[in-house]
Design a protein around this motif. Sequence first.
Motif, PDB file in Angstrom:
ATOM      1  N   ALA A 214       0.873  -1.171   0.000  1.00 59.99           N
ATOM      2  CA  ALA A 214       0.000   0.000   0.000  1.00 59.99           C
ATOM      3  C   ALA A 214       0.908   1.218   0.000  1.00 59.99           C
ATOM      4  N   ILE A 215       0.619   2.181  -0.862  1.00 62.21           N
ATOM      5  CA  ILE A 215       1.384   3.421  -0.915  1.00 62.21           C
ATOM      6  C   ILE A 215       0.465   4.547  -0.465  1.00 62.21           C
ATOM      7  N   VAL A 216       0.933   5.346   0.486  1.00 59.35           N
ATOM      8  CA  VAL A 216       0.095   6.413   1.025  1.00 59.35           C
ATOM      9  C   VAL A 216       0.773   7.766   0.878  1.00 59.35           C
ATOM     10  N   HIS A 217      -0.061   8.769   0.654  1.00 60.97           N
ATOM     11  CA  HIS A 217       0.419  10.154   0.568  1.00 60.97           C
ATOM     12  C   HIS A 217      -0.698  11.065   1.044  1.00 60.97           C
ATOM     13  N   SER A 218      -0.445  11.773   2.139  1.00 61.77           N
ATOM     14  CA  SER A 218      -1.414  12.752   2.611  1.00 61.77           C
ATOM     15  C   SER A 218      -1.336  13.959   1.676  1.00 61.77           C
ATOM     16  N   ILE A 219      -2.463  14.374   1.147  1.00 58.16           N
ATOM     17  CA  ILE A 219      -2.435  15.377   0.084  1.00 58.16           C
ATOM     18  C   ILE A 219      -1.938  16.745   0.546  1.00 58.16           C
ATOM     19  N   ASP A 220      -1.796  16.933   1.865  1.00 60.21           N
ATOM     20  CA  ASP A 220      -1.180  18.180   2.341  1.00 60.21           C
ATOM     21  C   ASP A 220       0.310  17.998   2.630  1.00 60.21           C
ATOM     22  N   GLY A 221       0.897  16.888   2.133  1.00 56.23           N
ATOM     23  CA  GLY A 221       2.353  16.781   2.122  1.00 56.23           C
ATOM     24  C   GLY A 221       3.003  15.828   3.091  1.00 56.23           C
ATOM     25  N   TYR A 222       2.249  15.085   3.889  1.00 58.13           N
ATOM     26  CA  TYR A 222       2.861  14.121   4.811  1.00 58.13           C
ATOM     27  C   TYR A 222       3.160  12.815   4.089  1.00 58.13           C
ATOM     28  N   ASP A 223       4.233  12.135   4.533  1.00 57.64           N
ATOM     29  CA  ASP A 223       4.582  10.842   3.922  1.00 57.64           C
ATOM     30  C   ASP A 223       4.004   9.680   4.739  1.00 57.64           C
ATOM     31  N   GLU A 224       2.806   9.883   5.239  1.00 59.96           N
ATOM     32  CA  GLU A 224       2.081   8.854   6.009  1.00 59.96           C
ATOM     33  C   GLU A 224       0.627   9.298   6.106  1.00 59.96           C
ATOM     34  N   ILE A 225      -0.198   8.469   6.698  1.00 56.12           N
ATOM     35  CA  ILE A 225      -1.579   8.874   6.949  1.00 56.12           C
ATOM     36  C   ILE A 225      -1.531   9.823   8.144  1.00 56.12           C
ATOM     37  N   SER A 226      -1.870  11.084   7.930  1.00 58.55           N
ATOM     38  CA  SER A 226      -1.736  12.096   8.985  1.00 58.55           C
ATOM     39  C   SER A 226      -3.079  12.469   9.608  1.00 58.55           C
ATOM     40  N   LEU A 227      -4.171  12.135   8.931  1.00 56.72           N
ATOM     41  CA  LEU A 227      -5.531  12.530   9.342  1.00 56.72           C
ATOM     42  C   LEU A 227      -5.725  14.050   9.321  1.00 56.72           C
TER      43      LEU A 227
END
Length: 328
Positions: A214-227
Motif C-alpha cells: 500500500a502506498i500512502v500520501h497525505s495530500i497536504d504533504g505528509y509521507d504517512e496517513i496524517s488525518l
Amino acid sequence: MKDTLQYLFEGNKLTREEAKSSLLEVGKGQHSEAEFASFLTVFKMRPLESEELAGFRDAMFELSARVDLSEFNGMDIVGTGGDGKNTFNISTLACFVVAGSGVNITKHGNYAASSNSGSSNVLEYLGYKFSSDIHKLKGDLEKGNFCFLHAPLFHPAMKHIAPVRRALKVPTFFNILGPMINPSAPKYQVLGVNNSENFMHYKNVYESLAINFAIVHSIDGYDEISLTANTRLGLKGTEKYLTAEDFNLESVRPEKLFGGTTIEEAAKIFTSVLEGKGTKEQTNVVLANAGLALQVVYPEKELTECVAMARESLDSGKALQCLKSVIQ
C-alpha cells in the motif's frame, strides 16, 4: 560511464536494465566520484523516470547484504521522509502496534535525514541493539514479532556512494530509494511518500514487484496517513482516497503531530503512546497507519475492523510488550 553520461547528456532515458547496470558499477567502486556526481546531476536536471528508479532499486537491492527472514512473512511500514513536517515516529509506532496484533515486522530504517528523530534514533535511544546477525534478528522476531534492520549495516555499497551524496549537499534519487531496499524483502509493505510525483513512481515500481503493498500520501504533504487531510492510497491495480471518517477517526490539526526538538522528546512521545498515555490525536494517527497495514495483511477485513484490531493491540499493552521484549 563516459558513454552512459554522453548518452544521458543528449537527452536520452535509461531502461530499467541500463539503470541497474550503471548503479551496480558505481556500488562496486568501478567509477570515480566525479563521474558518479555527474551521473547524479543528470537526474536533478530532468525528471526521473519510473523505469530508471526501478533499475536503481534493483541494483541497490542486489548490492545489499540480504537476510532471509521469509519464514516470518514480515511487514515493513516506512516513509521516504523529506516532508519537512517533523512529526513524531508514527510509522515506527505503527510497526509495534501491528506486531502486537500478531504480524511480524522486519523494519528497515536509518538515522533522521530531515526530522529530529528517525527510526534508528529513537530505537537506539530506547535501548535496541542494532545487528546484522541473523540469529539475533530471528530471536527478536520470536520474542516480540519485531526486528530492526539498521540500514548502514546492510548496504556496503554506500561506502562508494555516501561521500558523493555528502559532497553534493542536495537531495538525489537516493532520498527516496531507502524504503524500497529492505534487505529482508518483506512480504508486505506500507510505504509513505511526500508528494504526488513520488507516489506515481512508487506505484509504477511496486506494480512490477511480487510484494503486497500500500502506498500512502497525505495530500497536504505528509509521507504517512496524517488525518490532517485526505490520504491518497495506491494498491495493486487500483487507487483511491481515504478520509478520517473511513477509519472511524476524527481529523487532526497539524500542530498535534509535532515530534519534539530532541531525540529525548521523541522517545518520550514514543513510549507514552505505547503506554496508553499519548494524546488522542497521537494515538489516532498511529491507529490509522497500523489499521491500514493490517488491512494489507487481511484484505478481507473492513478498514474499521482493522483499526479496531490495532486499538486492541495498543489498549491491551501487547504493542508495548513487543517493544519491551526486544530491548531487554
